[in-house]
Motif scaffolding. Structure first.
Motif, mmCIF file in Angstrom:
data_model
loop_
_atom_site.group_PDB
_atom_site.id
_atom_site.type_symbol
_atom_site.label_atom_id
_atom_site.label_comp_id
_atom_site.label_asym_id
_atom_site.label_seq_id
_atom_site.Cartn_x
_atom_site.Cartn_y
_atom_site.Cartn_z
ATOM 1 N N ALA A 47 7.358 4.898 -101.239
ATOM 2 C CA ALA A 47 6.550 5.439 -100.004
ATOM 3 C C ALA A 47 5.106 5.769 -100.146
ATOM 4 C CB ALA A 47 7.014 7.081 -100.168
ATOM 5 N N VAL A 48 4.816 5.288 -101.516
ATOM 6 C CA VAL A 48 2.954 5.406 -100.905
ATOM 7 C C VAL A 48 2.965 3.687 -100.611
ATOM 8 C CG1 VAL A 48 0.899 5.143 -102.546
ATOM 9 C CG2 VAL A 48 2.309 6.761 -102.936
ATOM 10 N N GLN A 49 3.695 2.949 -101.218
ATOM 11 C CA GLN A 49 2.874 2.058 -101.065
ATOM 12 C C GLN A 49 3.277 1.150 -99.321
ATOM 13 O OE1 GLN A 49 2.468 -0.649 -102.119
ATOM 14 N NE2 GLN A 49 2.429 -2.959 -100.278
ATOM 15 N N ARG A 50 4.848 2.273 -98.750
ATOM 16 C CA ARG A 50 4.648 1.571 -97.422
ATOM 17 C C ARG A 50 3.672 2.636 -96.080
ATOM 18 N NH1 ARG A 50 10.017 2.923 -98.497
ATOM 19 N NH2 ARG A 50 10.170 5.627 -98.579
ATOM 20 N N GLY A 51 2.981 4.004 -97.171
ATOM 21 C CA GLY A 51 2.085 4.305 -95.918
ATOM 22 C C GLY A 51 0.796 3.216 -96.005
ATOM 23 N N VAL A 52 -0.089 2.580 -97.050
ATOM 24 C CA VAL A 52 -0.339 1.560 -97.378
ATOM 25 C C VAL A 52 -0.470 0.895 -96.314
ATOM 26 C CG1 VAL A 52 -2.001 0.273 -98.937
ATOM 27 C CG2 VAL A 52 -1.286 2.200 -99.787
ATOM 28 N N ALA A 53 0.513 0.123 -96.171
ATOM 29 C CA ALA A 53 0.833 -1.016 -95.517
ATOM 30 C C ALA A 53 0.595 -0.445 -94.096
ATOM 31 C CB ALA A 53 2.249 -1.550 -95.606
ATOM 32 N N ALA A 54 1.326 0.556 -93.976
ATOM 33 C CA ALA A 54 0.815 1.511 -92.726
ATOM 34 C C ALA A 54 0.159 0.989 -92.652
ATOM 35 C CB ALA A 54 2.042 2.176 -92.217
ATOM 36 N N VAL A 55 -0.890 1.397 -92.848
ATOM 37 C CA VAL A 55 -1.926 2.458 -92.157
ATOM 38 C C VAL A 55 -2.932 0.825 -92.572
ATOM 39 C CG1 VAL A 55 -4.964 2.793 -93.366
ATOM 40 C CG2 VAL A 55 -3.167 4.512 -93.165
ATOM 41 N N LEU A 56 -2.959 -0.426 -92.658
ATOM 42 C CA LEU A 56 -3.705 -1.338 -92.864
ATOM 43 C C LEU A 56 -2.945 -2.305 -91.757
ATOM 44 C CD1 LEU A 56 -3.853 -2.889 -96.667
ATOM 45 C CD2 LEU A 56 -5.351 -1.783 -95.103
ATOM 46 N N ALA A 57 -1.570 -1.990 -91.317
ATOM 47 C CA ALA A 57 -1.424 -2.436 -89.777
ATOM 48 C C ALA A 57 -2.360 -2.065 -88.595
ATOM 49 C CB ALA A 57 0.124 -2.657 -90.058
ATOM 50 N N THR A 58 -2.822 -1.247 -89.169
ATOM 51 C CA THR A 58 -3.702 -0.194 -87.802
ATOM 52 C C THR A 58 -4.882 -0.657 -87.560
ATOM 53 O OG1 THR A 58 -4.698 2.032 -88.702
ATOM 54 C CG2 THR A 58 -2.328 1.354 -87.527
ATOM 55 N N GLU A 59 -5.245 -2.170 -88.906
ATOM 56 C CA GLU A 59 -6.587 -2.443 -88.817
ATOM 57 C C GLU A 59 -6.583 -3.940 -89.016
ATOM 58 O OE1 GLU A 59 -8.341 -0.477 -91.658
ATOM 59 O OE2 GLU A 59 -7.927 1.541 -91.414
ATOM 60 N N LYS A 60 -5.705 -4.146 -88.236
ATOM 61 C CA LYS A 60 -5.601 -5.692 -88.182
ATOM 62 C C LYS A 60 -6.630 -6.769 -87.201
ATOM 63 C CE LYS A 60 -0.835 -6.862 -88.922
ATOM 64 N NZ LYS A 60 0.992 -7.013 -88.007
ATOM 65 N N ASP A 61 -7.188 -5.769 -86.018
ATOM 66 C CA ASP A 61 -8.049 -6.568 -85.458
ATOM 67 C C ASP A 61 -9.390 -5.975 -85.714
ATOM 68 O OD1 ASP A 61 -8.252 -3.344 -85.648
ATOM 69 O OD2 ASP A 61 -8.242 -3.442 -82.774
ATOM 70 N N LYS A 62 -9.834 -5.737 -86.809
ATOM 71 C CA LYS A 62 -10.906 -5.031 -87.459
ATOM 72 C C LYS A 62 -10.946 -5.702 -88.991
ATOM 73 C CE LYS A 62 -11.055 0.010 -86.482
ATOM 74 N NZ LYS A 62 -9.607 0.062 -85.485
ATOM 75 N N PRO A 63 -12.406 -6.080 -89.822
ATOM 76 C CA PRO A 63 -12.513 -6.894 -90.605
ATOM 77 C C PRO A 63 -12.134 -6.123 -91.653
ATOM 78 C CG PRO A 63 -14.775 -6.494 -89.491
ATOM 79 C CD PRO A 63 -13.710 -5.809 -88.734
#
Length: 451
Positions: free
Chosen positions: A62-78
């Motif tokens: 679940a932690v891994q899924r959360g990390v991936a979900a958060v980074l997916a929201t920042e695809k347009d950022k450095p």
């Protein structure tokens, strides 16, 4: 050669000298009071955001899924340089992921639940830690005041040779300041071990940063991270080439399998989604004062060793124990309650010390009602400012300008007391304002938690 000044000029100079002393006492009082309140840092976060999802534990996947979900929201950022996962602990049973751009709570199954909103708790911590002054300056000032408390405690013992023998002698009636002096001296004795511990650790935390910068300049070509590395470990060399996201679930599973007696509190993912990414797990060790041991892993989940905060050289273990000892982050609620009691006592010692000093000046014929009113404005104005700042957070939301509100009130209340109401003293009026603002805060806070 003798300098000749008028009596009025001398009086104004003495008042100016006293005002400078009053300013130093005011900052010392503010540091002690905010330090007492920030003991409940975790609890304040739960009060600020009562509807955030809570859980006793969270599965590695679940932690891994959360990390991936958060980074997916920042695809347009450095790319973020560091990603932090706060794991659920007893005092704050929440999972929170923070990057360079955002902080969010996640549910027990790894879904994003919403933004983290703990602006008042962070403001309070920054007020105690650095007087809300960014950079090195604020922490240095607070560290110097830690040294000042240490000097005041030790000099107070030397100046009062009967202080331990009279530890339980208390004359309650205030006969020309005697009762106030007794309270000051008794509380000083009863809280002496706590005061010394807080002063020493506070000075170490604040001035330790200055020392690190000095070491970096002298021996590490201004690389502060390299100066810290012998104690807290060093980061791997960055490699910005893109790579699949590291799996933080593997290190969590490894830790549970190989060290079942420790509890992970933080995950730090350095340079995520690059070839240079690596993982650090910080885990609490039971019955130890250290904030935790740091276990290091590569992007593939392979264990690379630990920093040594739990069993390394004495300097490492001491450095890792300073934070918990200073903030009371060990032993659960009983220790926190003890820190609150002793912290309030230390705050009262600071407040009464200045009041005794002003009383002595008055008995010597230096009648200064404006200084008295100003100190009343400090003693009662700082808690009023904290209360109204918290009220602003409840009413205006997480984006309320808390630092501006707090420091405006903290400065304005004593100045208004000096300018408008030196006599009669504004003490009772300020006490009523504090009581009223506290009642309003409690009412609104309870109403918000019930919704």
């Amino acid at each position: 050669m003798t300098l000749a000044f008028s009596k009025d000029a001398v009086q104004r100079a003495l008042s100016g000298h006293a005002a400078i002393g009053l300013l130093a006492s005011a900052l010392l009082y503010l540091i002690c009071l905010t330090g007492t309140v920030v003991v409940f840092y975790q609890e304040w976060q739960r009060i600020e955001q009562p509807n955030a999802p809570e859980m006793a534990a969270i599965a590695p996947d679940a932690v891994q899924r959360g990390v991936a979900a958060v980074l997916a929201t920042e695809k347009d950022k450095p790319g973020t340089t560091h990603l932090y996962v706060h794991m659920p602990v007893d005092g704050l049973p929440r999972t929170t992921i923070t990057t360079d751009y955002q902080g969010v709570h996640v549910t027990a199954d790894g879904r994003i639940a919403g933004p983290e909103e703990n602006a008042w708790s962070e403001f309070l911590l920054a007020a105690h830690y650095a007087l809300n002054i960014p950079g090195l300056v604020g922490m240095t000032i607070v560290g110097i005041f830690g040294v000042m408390i240490l000097a005041l405690a030790l000099s107070g013992i030397v100046a009062h040779p009967r202080i331990f023998r009279d530890a339980f002698r208390l004359r309650a009636r205030d006969n020309h300041g005697v009762g106030l002096a007794d309270w000051h001296n008794r509380l000083s004795v009863w809280t002496l071990p706590f005061s010394l511990a807080m002063a020493l650790t506070g000075a170490m935390i604040g001035l330790g940063v200055v020392g690190a910068y000095g070491l970096a300049a002298a021996f590490y070509k201004n690389d502060v991270e390299a100066a810290y590395a012998p104690i807290f470990g060093e980061e791997a060399k960055p490699d910005a080439a893109p790579a699949p996201l590291a799996d933080v679930a593997v290190p969590l599973a490894w830790l549970a399998r190989n060290h079942p007696g420790v509890r992970p509190t933080y995950i730090i993912l350095h340079d995520p989604q690059t070839r240079g990414q690596h993982i650090q797990l910080i885990a609490e060790h039971p019955r130890r004062l250290i904030y935790g041991e740091t276990y290091q892993f590569g992007a593939d989940g392979r264990y690379h060793g630990k920093v040594g905060l739990s069993d390394g050289h004495l300097g490492q273990q001491l450095a890792a124990s300073t934070y918990n000892l200073h903030f009371g982050n060990y032993g659960g609620l009983p220790v926190k309650l003890a820190y609150i009691v002793f912290g309030l006592a230390l705050t009262i010692v600071v407040a009464t010390g200045t009041s005794i000093w002003l009383g002595k000046r008055q008995r010597r014929g230096l009648h200064e009602p404006r200084l008295r009113a100003g100190w009343d404005g400090v003693i009662w104005g700082v808690p009023i400012a904290l209360t109204l700042t918290f009220l602003a957070r409840l009413l205006l939301g997480n984006d309320a300008p808390l630092v501006a509100i707090f420091w405006t009130l903290t400065i304005a209340i004593p100045l208004v007391a000096i300018a408008i109401r030196p006599e009669p003293r504004p003490k009772q009026l300020l006490q009523r304002l504090l009581a009223a603002s506290s009642i309003v805060c409690i009412a609104i806070g309870v109403s918000g938690m019930a919704q």
